[in-house]
Design a protein around this motif. Structure first.
Motif, PDB file in Angstrom:
ATOM      1  N   ILE A 295     -20.804 -21.116 -41.746  1.00 35.17           N
ATOM      2  CA  ILE A 295     -19.578 -20.401 -42.075  1.00 35.17           C
ATOM      3  C   ILE A 295     -19.733 -18.949 -41.663  1.00 35.17           C
ATOM      4  CG2 ILE A 295     -18.045 -19.637 -43.929  1.00 35.17           C
ATOM      5  CD1 ILE A 295     -18.700 -22.143 -45.447  1.00 35.17           C
ATOM      6  N   LEU A 296     -18.743 -18.437 -40.941  1.00 35.33           N
ATOM      7  CA  LEU A 296     -18.642 -17.018 -40.602  1.00 35.33           C
ATOM      8  C   LEU A 296     -17.526 -16.436 -41.456  1.00 35.33           C
ATOM      9  CD1 LEU A 296     -19.334 -14.572 -38.784  1.00 35.33           C
ATOM     10  CD2 LEU A 296     -17.600 -15.413 -37.186  1.00 35.33           C
ATOM     11  N   SER A 297     -17.880 -15.527 -42.372  1.00 38.17           N
ATOM     12  CA  SER A 297     -16.933 -15.043 -43.366  1.00 38.17           C
ATOM     13  C   SER A 297     -16.707 -13.548 -43.196  1.00 38.17           C
ATOM     14  CB  SER A 297     -17.444 -15.336 -44.775  1.00 38.17           C
ATOM     15  OG  SER A 297     -16.449 -15.073 -45.737  1.00 38.17           O
ATOM     16  N   ALA A 298     -15.480 -13.120 -43.469  1.00 38.41           N
ATOM     17  CA  ALA A 298     -15.084 -11.716 -43.324  1.00 38.41           C
ATOM     18  C   ALA A 298     -14.577 -11.180 -44.643  1.00 38.41           C
ATOM     19  CB  ALA A 298     -14.009 -11.571 -42.248  1.00 38.41           C
ATOM     20  N   GLY A 299     -14.826  -9.892 -44.845  1.00 43.05           N
ATOM     21  CA  GLY A 299     -14.354  -9.204 -46.044  1.00 43.05           C
ATOM     22  C   GLY A 299     -13.506  -8.003 -45.687  1.00 43.05           C
TER      23      GLY A 299
END
Length: 410
Positions: A295-299
């Motif tokens: 998973i590549l997650s952004a904030g």
């Protein structure tokens, strides 16, 4: 008969006070205990201690504080002996009463957590009556010794390149005839469950799928959405649900290799020849967050969404985000990770610009490896991460994309 009173030495409080005084003047400072008498011990060199414990200098220094410090003359000065780390005991079963077969997925040659759980379930059946666990997978059994394997059957290395369920099902049927195991366990994964059902159809054996608790007399699983529990006497063929058993730890088994090339080759020759069998490419963003492994997650710290999309495509990762990102409309709501979104259990979670709110950390509790990129050194996500990069996400993402393209070009 009366005893004379014991003679006690008179304590002079002024002498004790003087012994504990370390600073005189208007406000003297006192120690809680008197100063010990001077000894002839040589002062320890902390730099020598640190150099002796250094085992890796690059890319990050690693230290082993259990190493013997006598090489730098530390043990006599510390007045204690540093004990060596205890060796893991080896458990050998020379003549097992019966065999339990564990057919492993071992995707890409790596022993997954689900594979270790299958071996742990097989050990429950084997240890109940002096049996042994026989693992079946590609690759050697060295990595399976600490997982609980007593014997290992290595499938041909070429079988790991592509997935042909007919081939693995024929191998399982051939091993059933050659070894006569009491039970055969498969992981209840898409690949393992497929092979298990093929074996059950070919051998006309009953399959008990999704086992969540197991004993020599009873196997149970949940049904009706988890509201009911179904129990049955352990059948010969069973699939083990994910995260139902804890992998073994602290004991090493033999994992002795078994040479069964002849029945495996005979079973393969009976199969129809397939041309061009291969796995179909799957769009990572089409996978559910609860099913994907990467998973590549952004904030809130991500502003370059073009680079974020390109990085996800280059890595082959499923894109996700925090609640702030989904509320802003940068990602759909089903891509939200957290207690109020999706609780994930991916193998790797790469987080860019996520501070680490409690609700978000609850959503990644089951993640195995976390990599965090953030400018705040004291962010909660940095504390949770196994590997941290203290930098701006907008600078790291293009650098990773260039590195991936250079590696692929090379």
């Amino acid at each position: 008969m009366t005893h004379p009173p014991a003679i006690r030495r008179r304590v002079d409080p002024r002498v004790e006070r003087a012994a504990r005084t370390i600073l005189t003047g208007q406000r003297p400072r006192l120690l809680r205990q008197p100063v010990a008498a001077a000894t002839s011990e040589r002062r320890r060199d902390p730099r020598a201690i640190r150099d002796a414990a250094l085992v890796q200098r690059q890319p990050r220094p690693r230290y082993d504080w259990t190493r013997d410090a006598a090489c730098v003359g530390i043990a006599p000065m510390m007045g204690a002996t540093i004990a060596a780390a205890p060796a893991i005991p080896l458990k050998v079963i020379p003549e097992p009463a019966y065999l339990i077969l564990a057919m492993l997925d071992r995707p890409s040659g790596e022993v997954s957590e689900h594979d270790r759980q299958v071996i742990a379930a097989a050990r429950l059946l084997a240890d109940a009556g002096g049996g042994a666990v026989v693992t079946v997978s590609t690759g050697s059994g060295d990595a399976l010794a600490e997982a609980g394997s007593d014997r290992h059957v290595a499938l041909p290395d070429g079988w790991a390149d592509d997935y042909v369920p007919e081939r693995r099902a024929a191998a399982a049927s051939a091993l059933m005839a050659a070894l006569s195991p009491r039970h055969i366990l498969f992981p209840d994964s898409p690949d393992g469950a497929d092979v298990a059902r093929r074996v059950a159809a070919a051998t006309e054996e009953r399959l008990f799928a999704g086992v969540q608790s197991l004993g020599p007399d009873r196997a149970t699983r949940q049904s009706a959405g988890g509201s009911l529990e179904t129990g049955h006497r352990p059948t010969r063929l069973m699939t083990v649900a994910a995260d139902a058993f804890n992998p073994l730890d602290g004991v090493r088994h033999e994992a002795r290799p078994l040479d069964l090339a002849a029945p495996l080759t005979a079973a393969e020759e009976l199969l129809p020849r397939l041309g061009g069998a291969r796995r179909l490419a799957v769009d990572p963003d089409a996978l559910s967050l609860s099913e994907t492994d990467f998973i590549l997650s952004a904030g809130n710290g991500v502003t370059d969404w073009q680079s974020f999309a390109e990085l996800g495509e280059a890595l082959g990762a499923t894109r996700a985000g925090s609640r702030v990102v989904c509320d802003a409309g940068h990602l759909p709501r089903e891509r939200q990770v957290g207690a109020s979104g999706t609780v994930v259990s991916a193998r790797c979670y790469l987080a860019f610009g996520i501070a680490g709110a409690p609700q978000h950390l609850q959503g990644i509790t089951g993640v195995r490896h976390v990599i965090a990129v953030n400018t705040d050194l004291h962010a909660e996500m940095i504390k949770r991460a196994d590997l941290s990069i203290v930098a701006d996400a907008q600078a790291v993402m293009p650098a990773l994309i260039r590195l991936i393209r250079e590696r692929r070009h090379a």
